[in-house]
Design an enzyme around this catalytic site. Structure first.
Site, short mmCIF file in Angstrom:
data_model
loop_
_atom_site.label_atom_id
_atom_site.label_comp_id
_atom_site.label_asym_id
_atom_site.label_seq_id
_atom_site.Cartn_x
_atom_site.Cartn_y
_atom_site.Cartn_z
N HIS A 140 1.98 4.59 -2.75
CA HIS A 140 2.06 6.05 -2.60
C HIS A 140 3.41 6.57 -3.11
CE1 HIS A 140 -1.73 6.74 -0.72
NE2 HIS A 140 -1.47 6.04 0.37
N HIS A 184 0.83 -1.21 0.00
CA HIS A 184 0.00 0.00 0.00
C HIS A 184 0.86 1.26 0.00
CE1 HIS A 184 -3.66 2.36 1.11
NE2 HIS A 184 -2.74 3.17 1.62
N GLU A 185 1.79 1.33 0.95
CA GLU A 185 2.59 2.54 1.06
C GLU A 185 3.54 2.72 -0.12
OE1 GLU A 185 1.90 4.86 3.08
OE2 GLU A 185 0.44 3.68 4.21
#
Length: 708
Positions: free
Chosen positions: A504, A500-501
């Site tokens: 980003h 997920h990160e």
């Protein structure tokens, strides 16, 4: 707390490529690590020179305490100089070059300098640096607040906007954003209304913090015998305090409550803990939230909005509370069938274990856990043995590079703030263009920020001479380090968080917006999580699990096929029922911020059985007294996470589900979703990528399939 997600094409090899990737595990894992999956490590300087800064980066990676404070003062001085210069432009002489451009360039130039002052409080081991970083942040925040209230600058920007002489569409969008920010700070109001607005803001902040503080200060504990805590593991019982008669003290902290509600076999214990947890804050917090909501409505009406929800949602993709209500009701109604089946299964389980005792909301976690244990052969402790951190990171790198046409190059001699930190440059695979850099600060240490997140250290921007300021990102986490010859291992939840990160990071690096404000993580709040949520999907696919896994004592042995299937099925087990619970709170949050004088206790009594399929509320509790998301941080916007999940599900199911590493699709996603960033409306980007209006159907389908 929170807070963050180029060109060149390489056509996919279609089925042949996918087949080879499905077999990429086992012995290939050794080659994966040895080659670090195509990541080139190189030394860009001579042996006797130490590289201090990355090409194109203005981030200062290792400032001393005194240097941080001096830089903060220079940042403030320069900002004041630019704002003063803009304010001095005669109203009849305003142009893009003397009004908008100086403000835009200031944002771009100061972003990495501000972050150089602020991020050390998250990462430095020095007490002096922590204090200096916190003080620098305080000074800079105070200055930014002052700038946001400068009526003289607002008047000049407004004069330029009135001319309508736009350089291009993005410049118009940027100018409108400046105007909107000034006006949401009340600069278009009379002095009396502006002063009232500031008073309301102070009161709102004070009440919000008091609500949270009341929850944090709660020291309530409950006493239970060992028999009353049956089912809880011995190590958990050992961690509990005891009183003189030998009873165990269970606090109302979340880790204690979650353990009891998930694992305790005694229904009366679960009920006692759930009721006590639901009473936190009590009448005091209920009164605070009621006052808080009324103050927010007054604040919004001063700015011309009908309600606080109207004010909060106006800048988001949803645009209006009516759209949020429609969205939440559609999701809830579409999941009713699946949620009813799931609840029926849980009731059957309870009947077999406890007889004819009625099923309550306090039973959900326990029986979901029990049902999952019966259905899925998943020992999460054993699963962890297959995720050595370095192997997982290498696998993430390979997937991202292959999918989005990127090449990562490790810079070994870059200046960093700790020996654990690594730095990578990112290049477009086709053109070789340098797109940006990212730092990885992955491992646990004292004084470090204790969550995983991404920080945009430098935003991308395009200057008037055509040169581009490149993005720089930092991914910070608290993974365990290798110890005593044993590799550091990740829990599966940590693997998902890493995907997920890193989504980003990619989101930030691949942004091509012209203005720093729209760069990287400067997306619409309803859309900013979408790219990262899309990338999470890869964690549940067999080819990815085999790529990133290897038994820690022999990494040539990846996770077995049966485990891969179980993980994918487990992902959505009882997800319809869980989502109903979340929708309940989202509707409550939206309703209280959309209308005045709502009886919050009665509202919950009305919503609870309607949304949770007839399950009664716990007796004598009022969730409004212990609902921090509605008190601070997500007020009138609790729906936003579900909103993002819906669009991420649509993107993955429509474009990636049948071709996980299709670089052609990946490049479309990069160019149509990641590249524009906040410079385009999310709905425009979505329809451009999907080729149609977005739909909730993929989200509903994934959560409507009964897993048991």
């Amino acid at each position: 707390m929170e807070e963050t997600p180029g060109n060149g094409e390489k056509m996919p090899k279609q089925k042949r490529e996918r087949s080879s990737l499905l077999a990429f595990g086992g012995a290939a894992a050794l080659l994966t690590l040895a080659a670090t999956l195509g990541i080139t490590a190189f030394n860009a300087h001579t042996k006797n020179r130490k590289k201090k800064y990355l090409q194109g980066s203005k981030v200062r990676a290792n400032l001393s305490a005194s240097e941080i404070l001096k830089l903060a003062d220079r940042i403030i001085s320069k900002s004041k100089e630019v704002h003063d210069a803009v304010a001095s432009v005669p109203l009849d002489k305003v142009t893009y070059m003397n009004v908008i451009l100086p403000l835009a360039e200031l944002e771009a130039q100061q972003c990495p300098l501000v972050q150089s002052c602020v991020f050390p409080k998250m990462a430095s081991t020095s007490d002096d640096v922590h204090k200096a970083s916190a003080e620098a942040e305080r000074r800079i925040d105070a200055h930014v607040l002052t700038c946001s209230k400068r009526e003289d600058v607002y008047r000049i920007v407004k004069a330029f906007a009135a001319r309508g002489e736009w350089v291009n569409a993005e410049a118009k969008y940027y100018t409108q954003a400046l105007m909107r920010d000034f006006e949401r700070n009340g600069l278009n109001l009379t002095l009396t209304k502006t002063e009232e607005m500031q008073r309301l803001r102070v009161q709102i902040d004070e009440l919000s913090l008091r609500y949270i503080q009341n929850l944090n200060d709660d020291s309530t504990f409950l006493l239970f015998t060992e028999a009353e805590l049956a089912g809880l593991p011995p190590e958990f019982l050992k961690s509990l305090g005891k009183v003189a008669d030998g009873k165990f003290k269970v606090t109302l902290k979340s880790h204690h409550v979650a353990a009891v509600l998930e694992l305790c076999e005694v229904g009366t214990t679960r009920s006692t803990v759930a009721v006590a947890y639901g009473k936190r804050g009590g009448e005091v917090n209920l009164s605070i939230l009621e006052d808080l909501v009324q103050l927010r409505h007054k604040f919004a009406r001063l700015l011309g909005y009908s309600s606080y929800a109207d004010y909060a949602v106006n800048l988001r993709m949803a645009r209006a509370p009516s759209k949020v209500f429609e969205f939440l009701e559609d999701i809830s109604n579409s999941l009713t069938g699946a949620a009813t089946m799931e609840l029926s299964m849980l009731k059957d389980l309870k009947r077999k274990e406890e007889g004819d005792h009625p099923f309550g909301i306090e039973d959900l976690l326990y029986y979901v856990k029990k049902a999952e244990a019966q259905q899925f052969n998943m020992d999460l402790g054993a699963l962890k043995q297959y995720f050595p951190v370095n192997l997982v990171i290498s696998g993430v790198f390979k997937i991202v590079q292959d999918l989005f046409g990127l090449r990562f190059v490790e810079i070994r001699d870059a200046e960093v703030w700790h020996s654990d930190v690594t730095v990578y440059s990112v290049f477009d695979l086709s053109s070789g263009e340098l797109l940006g850099h990212f730092y990885l600060d992955m491992f646990i240490r004292e004084r470090k920020y204790n969550h995983i997140c991404v920080v945009a250290l430098q935003n991308g921007a395009l200057s008037t001479n055509g040169s581009r300021q490149i993005p720089v990102a930092l991914l910070i986490s608290q993974f365990q380090k290798d110890a005593s010859g044993q590799p550091a291992l990740l829990r599966f939840s940590e693997v998902v968080n890493l995907f997920h990160e890193f989504g980003h990071v990619v989101q930030h690096i691949c942004n091509r917006a012209s203005f720093a404000r729209f760069s990287g993580l400067g997306f619409d709040p309803d859309f900013v999580e979408v790219p990262a949520l899309v990338l999470e999907n890869w964690c549940y696919e067999s080819f990815t699990l085999k790529l990133i896994s290897g038994f820690h004592q022999d990494i040539t042995k990846p996770i077995k096929d049966e485990m891969c299937k179980s993980i994918k099925r487990w992902r959505y087990s009882f997800s319809a029922l869980k989502m109903k619970q979340e929708i309940l709170y989202c509707l409550f949050d939206q309703i209280i911020h959309s209308a005045e004088n709502i009886d919050m206790a009665e509202l919950f009594k009305h919503l609870h059985p309607r949304i949770t399929l007839g399950l009664p509320m716990l007796e004598d509790v009022n969730p409004a007294s212990c609902f921090p998301s509605s008190a601070i941080g997500h007020e009138a916007a609790c729906y936003s996470r579900i909103w993002s999940e819906v669009f991420a599900a649509d993107i993955f199911a429509s474009k990636f589900h049948e071709s996980y590493l299709n670089q052609y699709v990946g490049m479309q996603f990069r160019n149509k979703i990641l590249a524009p960033g906040g410079a385009k409306e999310p709905i425009e980007m979505l329809t451009g990528f999907l080729g149609r209006e977005p739909s909730i159907q993929a989200f509903i389908n994934s959560r409507s399939q009964c897993q048991l």
